[in-house]
Write a protein that holds these residues in place. Sequence first.
Motif, mmCIF file in Angstrom:
data_model
loop_
_atom_site.group_PDB
_atom_site.id
_atom_site.type_symbol
_atom_site.label_atom_id
_atom_site.label_comp_id
_atom_site.label_asym_id
_atom_site.label_seq_id
_atom_site.Cartn_x
_atom_site.Cartn_y
_atom_site.Cartn_z
ATOM 1 N N PHE A 42 9.310 6.337 -18.287
ATOM 2 C CA PHE A 42 9.309 7.198 -19.479
ATOM 3 C C PHE A 42 8.065 7.107 -20.356
ATOM 4 O O PHE A 42 8.009 7.754 -21.390
ATOM 5 C CB PHE A 42 10.567 6.981 -20.342
ATOM 6 N N THR A 43 7.065 6.314 -19.984
ATOM 7 C CA THR A 43 5.832 6.308 -20.770
ATOM 8 C C THR A 43 4.978 7.490 -20.292
ATOM 9 O O THR A 43 5.145 7.960 -19.156
ATOM 10 C CB THR A 43 5.069 4.981 -20.610
ATOM 11 N N GLY A 45 1.797 8.069 -19.221
ATOM 12 C CA GLY A 45 1.031 7.949 -17.982
ATOM 13 C C GLY A 45 1.917 7.771 -16.767
ATOM 14 O O GLY A 45 1.671 8.359 -15.707
ATOM 15 N N CYS A 46 2.955 6.976 -16.897
ATOM 16 C CA CYS A 46 3.852 6.711 -15.771
ATOM 17 C C CYS A 46 4.682 7.945 -15.420
ATOM 18 O O CYS A 46 4.957 8.203 -14.251
ATOM 19 C CB CYS A 46 4.747 5.518 -16.080
ATOM 20 N N THR A 47 5.065 8.696 -16.436
ATOM 21 C CA THR A 47 5.794 9.939 -16.192
ATOM 22 C C THR A 47 4.891 10.931 -15.476
ATOM 23 O O THR A 47 5.295 11.576 -14.498
ATOM 24 C CB THR A 47 6.323 10.534 -17.513
ATOM 25 N N LYS A 48 3.639 11.025 -15.923
ATOM 26 C CA LYS A 48 2.675 11.926 -15.284
ATOM 27 C C LYS A 48 2.471 11.525 -13.819
ATOM 28 O O LYS A 48 2.440 12.371 -12.926
ATOM 29 C CB LYS A 48 1.350 11.887 -16.043
ATOM 30 N N SER A 71 8.594 -0.736 -10.572
ATOM 31 C CA SER A 71 8.248 -1.280 -11.890
ATOM 32 C C SER A 71 9.275 -2.352 -12.223
ATOM 33 O O SER A 71 10.233 -2.562 -11.480
ATOM 34 C CB SER A 71 8.252 -0.185 -12.963
ATOM 35 N N SER A 72 9.101 -3.001 -13.363
ATOM 36 C CA SER A 72 10.048 -4.048 -13.747
ATOM 37 C C SER A 72 11.252 -3.480 -14.501
ATOM 38 O O SER A 72 12.110 -4.236 -14.943
ATOM 39 C CB SER A 72 9.348 -5.114 -14.577
ATOM 40 N N ASP A 73 11.336 -2.160 -14.612
ATOM 41 C CA ASP A 73 12.497 -1.549 -15.267
ATOM 42 C C ASP A 73 13.769 -1.800 -14.460
ATOM 43 O O ASP A 73 13.715 -2.047 -13.251
ATOM 44 C CB ASP A 73 12.280 -0.035 -15.398
#
Length: 151
Positions: A42-43, A45-48, A71-73
């Motif tokens: 959801f950040t 850059g990561c969403t892009k 990711s660590s999510d």
Amino acid sequence: MALKIGDSIPDIELKDQHGKIFDFSSLKGVQPFVVYFYPKDFTPGCTKQACSFRDQYEEFKKLGAEVIGISSDSEGSHAKFIEKYDLPFIMLSDKDKKARELFGVKPNLLGMVPGRETFVFDMQGMLKYRFNSMNATRHIPEALTALEKMK
């Protein structure tokens, strides 16, 4: 110790967005695959980056490859991320950063942000290409070019 070109995929199991165990060895001998590490669901850059992989997913499939995001999510966060952005690929949770360590993905920005790195493996699970850049959208063309060169 970082993975080098020619190394085999580390023997590791992580939970996917459904909470099921995913074993990387299950892809060996089946198809080439792209593993990309990113900082956080959801950040911007990561969403892009995730949406760019989504938008080019058919190109990866045409080249016979699977895409896997890590990711660590949590698994739950990945499930929400996938649902919100209609992501068609596997997302794995690396809460204890065990995979980051095995792959050798280093943090960026003075160690404050988890690294963004993409790995391209052939059908036998051998690393053929590694790309490190905080520029989220550059990973997709780099991975596609590496897969095309493997054909």
